[in-house]
Scaffold this motif. Structure first.
Motif, short mmCIF file in Angstrom:
data_model
loop_
_atom_site.label_atom_id
_atom_site.label_comp_id
_atom_site.label_asym_id
_atom_site.label_seq_id
_atom_site.Cartn_x
_atom_site.Cartn_y
_atom_site.Cartn_z
N ILE A 7 104.39 17.61 -103.41
CA ILE A 7 105.78 18.07 -103.56
C ILE A 7 106.47 18.19 -102.19
CG2 ILE A 7 107.20 20.05 -104.23
CD1 ILE A 7 105.21 20.48 -106.57
N VAL A 8 105.78 18.83 -101.22
CA VAL A 8 106.39 19.01 -99.89
C VAL A 8 106.62 17.66 -99.22
CG1 VAL A 8 106.04 19.95 -97.57
CG2 VAL A 8 105.46 21.32 -99.57
N LYS A 9 105.63 16.78 -99.30
CA LYS A 9 105.76 15.47 -98.65
C LYS A 9 106.87 14.64 -99.29
CE LYS A 9 101.18 14.92 -96.62
NZ LYS A 9 101.65 14.60 -95.26
N ALA A 10 106.94 14.67 -100.62
CA ALA A 10 107.98 13.90 -101.31
C ALA A 10 109.37 14.38 -100.90
CB ALA A 10 107.80 14.01 -102.82
N LEU A 11 109.52 15.70 -100.82
CA LEU A 11 110.81 16.28 -100.44
C LEU A 11 111.21 15.89 -99.01
CD1 LEU A 11 113.15 18.21 -101.17
CD2 LEU A 11 111.76 20.08 -100.27
N VAL A 12 110.26 16.04 -98.07
CA VAL A 12 110.56 15.73 -96.66
C VAL A 12 110.74 14.22 -96.45
CG1 VAL A 12 109.74 15.94 -94.27
CG2 VAL A 12 109.38 17.81 -95.88
N LEU A 13 110.00 13.40 -97.21
CA LEU A 13 110.17 11.94 -97.12
C LEU A 13 111.60 11.54 -97.48
CD1 LEU A 13 106.83 10.55 -98.65
CD2 LEU A 13 107.65 10.20 -96.31
N PHE A 32 105.74 19.41 -89.68
CA PHE A 32 105.36 20.46 -90.62
C PHE A 32 104.80 19.86 -91.91
CE2 PHE A 32 106.45 22.79 -94.49
CZ PHE A 32 105.64 23.91 -94.32
N ALA A 33 105.45 18.81 -92.41
CA ALA A 33 105.01 18.19 -93.66
C ALA A 33 103.61 17.61 -93.54
CB ALA A 33 105.99 17.09 -94.08
N ASP A 34 103.23 17.27 -92.30
CA ASP A 34 101.87 16.74 -92.09
C ASP A 34 100.91 17.85 -91.68
OD1 ASP A 34 99.69 15.05 -91.65
OD2 ASP A 34 100.20 14.87 -89.54
N VAL A 35 101.09 18.38 -90.48
CA VAL A 35 100.15 19.37 -89.93
C VAL A 35 100.26 20.71 -90.66
CG1 VAL A 35 99.40 20.60 -87.86
CG2 VAL A 35 100.19 18.23 -87.70
N GLY A 36 101.50 21.16 -90.89
CA GLY A 36 101.70 22.45 -91.55
C GLY A 36 101.11 22.48 -92.95
N VAL A 37 101.37 21.44 -93.71
CA VAL A 37 100.83 21.35 -95.07
C VAL A 37 99.30 21.27 -95.03
CG1 VAL A 37 100.69 19.88 -97.12
CG2 VAL A 37 102.91 20.38 -96.10
N SER A 38 98.78 20.48 -94.08
CA SER A 38 97.31 20.38 -93.95
C SER A 38 96.70 21.73 -93.64
CB SER A 38 96.95 19.39 -92.84
OG SER A 38 97.36 18.09 -93.16
N PHE A 39 97.32 22.46 -92.72
CA PHE A 39 96.82 23.76 -92.31
C PHE A 39 96.81 24.75 -93.49
CE2 PHE A 39 97.62 28.00 -90.33
CZ PHE A 39 96.39 28.13 -89.73
#
Length: 618
Positions: A573-579, A594-601
């Protein structure tokens, strides 16, 4: 932390300091463009050299589309566009995410590594009156080893001298010590707490309990769950697709409006956002945590696929003896015909003298202690019926009603009836009772709350005894007086009629249920402590002989799957929104980071919850 993690943390901290210094100089002094480039290039190269090298190496080997390639392409593109600060930020925060992943995996491994501490380092053998430490693999079967207080039991065997208590917590998760004395069986991996023990070795190290458990745990992560397999396949397709989309985003709009730098920047943000790290990392890590949490509770899961299958079990099939009941049989009633009770017991004990079945052991325990087993010849076991033997030249049959050539009386108590005939003539009945485990009823009631809809018991015992046990512990369906092959046939019918999305688990004692354990969707071995058959045939081994451990295993399974799905949906959901926002130019590369590192964390922190086993609410 490992040495590698400490070194990486130092790189991150040094790069962060250099990066902060470059930002301060940029905003206070305002240096020339080439000086600014050098200021940011130093921390960039220091933090990213390994990613750049991996990316080049993978491209040379034909492995183009991975997270190293995405990060390298995005950061180099940002440098080319003059976005030096964001280029360094992409790599710096990516390495922070990778470090947290490594730390999380290492922490979850430690819960399983704690089990690896059961590996014995040496065995004491007595040579010329002195103790000598040798490798456990060098000790032969039949040799005597000496185990001092505080030492780990290196090999399986039988105590021939000494009294002590053993700490079995590393194997079973049970904190209460187990008392042992002369004649007691001991297994490798336990810790001797009190007196000196002299143990006669019964199995070589490679066949010992500790060796089998270590092999099981070391290979637990090889069998991937369906969720892990899906994520792996998804990433292989997903990554090339988003790279092509990013390329299209950079080129196609630029052909119409000529704003190449704007669209290339957006495509680079798109690339950073699209990195599938959160999914690729968190899903296996969640299962790894679940397996680790289970191992701390004395539950050995052979792979994450079985952890996922357990959450989908809706039909639970049980063996009776040693699973629902304790398997500690005692003779409660003797009804002889044409002889006295002692003679009937002695006759049955002689016939059963070579059997290790719990019923045979209870008869031998109740009979005379000085029986001459040389009187017994031509012993033959008839599966599902009993024992036939020649005793003093007479044909003696000991078994269930199927073994007899005539109608026999039924027992009056809550137990199993063993009948005896001599040369075809009925000579009496021995009634043997077994106790239901204290937690059986509670465990089955709790399993209903975890979604199990159907409970079935398969047993070779009589219909009367089976129904009484089933009624006491609230089991729905009973199949009694079964031969071993009939258990397999009934389970096969259950598997054919089940819903495709639902799983069937079989729970047995792991000694004589190997065919059924193997056939079920999930084979669960009860009381696997020291049982070769349990470790070999089952998918899940419960090191404590308690049904309540199935409840704990089910709880861990459902919690792990819940965490996996939370991470998958959150990341998507986060990645789709930021994409979408990146493609429209609403967000910049910081949002992509954030969409990469933040979501992973966040996903990694959530996955770590799988290590903790929650208290069961009744």
């Amino acid at each position: 932390m490992t040495k590698k993690q400490k070194k990486m943390l130092q790189r991150i901290l040094v790069s962060a300091v250099l990066y902060a210094a470059a930002i301060v100089i940029k905003h206070t002094i305002g240096p020339a463009k080439w000086v600014e480039f050098v200021l940011f290039a130093v921390p960039y190269l220091f933090i990213s050299y390994d990613v750049l090298i991996k990316s080049c190496r993978n491209i040379m080997h034909g492995q183009v589309f991975d997270e190293n390639f995405l990060m390298a392409l995005a950061s180099i593109g940002a440098l080319a566009l003059g976005e030096y600060s964001e280029a360094v930020a992409v790599m710096l925060f990516y390495q922070v995410g990778e470090w947290f992943q490594s730390y999380a995996v290492n922490k979850s491994r430690k819960s399983i590594a704690a089990l690896m501490d059961i590996r014995p380092e040496f065995a004491n053998i007595e040579v010329d009156g002195k103790l000598e430490e040798v490798d456990p693999e060098e000790v032969q079967v039949g040799q005597t080893i000496v185990i001092n207080p505080g030492e780990r039991v290196p090999l399986d065997g039988t105590v021939i001298k000494g009294d002590s208590s053993l700490d079995t917590s590393a194997l079973t998760g049970e904190s209460v010590p187990r008392s042992v004395h002369e004649g007691s069986e001991v297994i490798s991996g336990c810790i001797n707490q009190a007196g000196v023990l002299y143990v006669k070795v019964s199995r070589p190290y490679e066949d010992s309990t500790v060796a089998k458990i270590l092999d099981l745990v070391e290979n637990a992560t090889n069998k991937k769950s369906r969720s892990e397999q899906f994520i792996t396949k998804f990433a292989r397709i997903y990554t090339p697709v988003v790279v092509c989309m990013a390329l299209a985003l950079a080129v196609l709009p630029s052909l119409f409006d000529g704003q190449w730098s704007v669209w290339i920047y957006r495509s680079l943000s798109f690339l950073v956002t699209s990195c599938p790290c959160a999914l690729v990392i968190s899903v296996p890590l969640s299962f790894f945590g679940g397996i680790g949490g289970a191992s701390k509770k004395g539950i050995l899961v052979k792979g994450s696929t079985y952890l996922q299958d357990l959450s989908e079990v809706r039909t639970l099939v049980f063996d009776k003896t040693g699973t629902i009941t304790k398997g500690n049989f005692t003779v409660t009633n003797v009804e002889p015909v044409g002889m006295n009770s002692e003679q009937l017991l002695d006759l049955a004990a002689l016939a059963e003298s070579h059997s290790t079945h719990p019923i045979a052991l209870s008869i031998r325990k109740a009979a005379s202690k000085d029986l001459d087993i040389n009187r017994v010849q031509d012993v033959r076991e008839i599966a599902g019926h009993g024992i036939e033997a020649q005793i003093d030249g007479q044909k003696v049959c000991v078994g269930n009603a199927k073994m007899m050539d005539q109608k026999v009386p039924e027992g009056n108590g809550f137990g199993t009836c063993v009948y005896v005939s001599v040369n075809g003539g009925y000579r009496g009945m021995i009634e043997i009772a077994d106790e239901i485990k204290e937690d059986s009823k509670t465990a089955i009631d709790l399993l209903r709350h975890f979604g199990v809809k159907r409970f079935i018991m398969l047993t070779g015992d009589t219909e009367k005894v089976a129904q009484k046990v089933a009624g006491t512990v609230h089991i729905d369906e009973v199949h009694a007086q079964l031969l071993p092959d009939q258990k397999v046939q009934i389970l096969d019918q259950i598997l054919k009629t089940k819903n495709e999305k639902e799983k069937v688990a079989f729970v047995g004692d792991g000694i004589n249920d190997a065919p059924v354990l193997t056939q079920a969707d999930v084979g669960i071995a009860m009381g696997g402590l020291g049982s070769d058959a349990a470790i070999e045939a089952a998918d899940i081994v419960l090191m404590e002989d308690q049904l309540s451990q199935i409840v704990t295993a089910m709880q861990i399974s459902k919690k792990t799957l819940r965490i996996v799905y939370e991470n998958i949906w959150f990341a998507l959901i986060v990645k789709a929104l930021v994409l979408i926002l990146a493609a429209l130019g609403i967000t910049n590369m910081w949002a992509a980071v954030f969409a990469d590192v933040g979501v992973s964390f966040i996903a990694i922190l959530n996955a770590m919850r799988a290590l903790k086993v929650d208290k069961i609410r009744q």
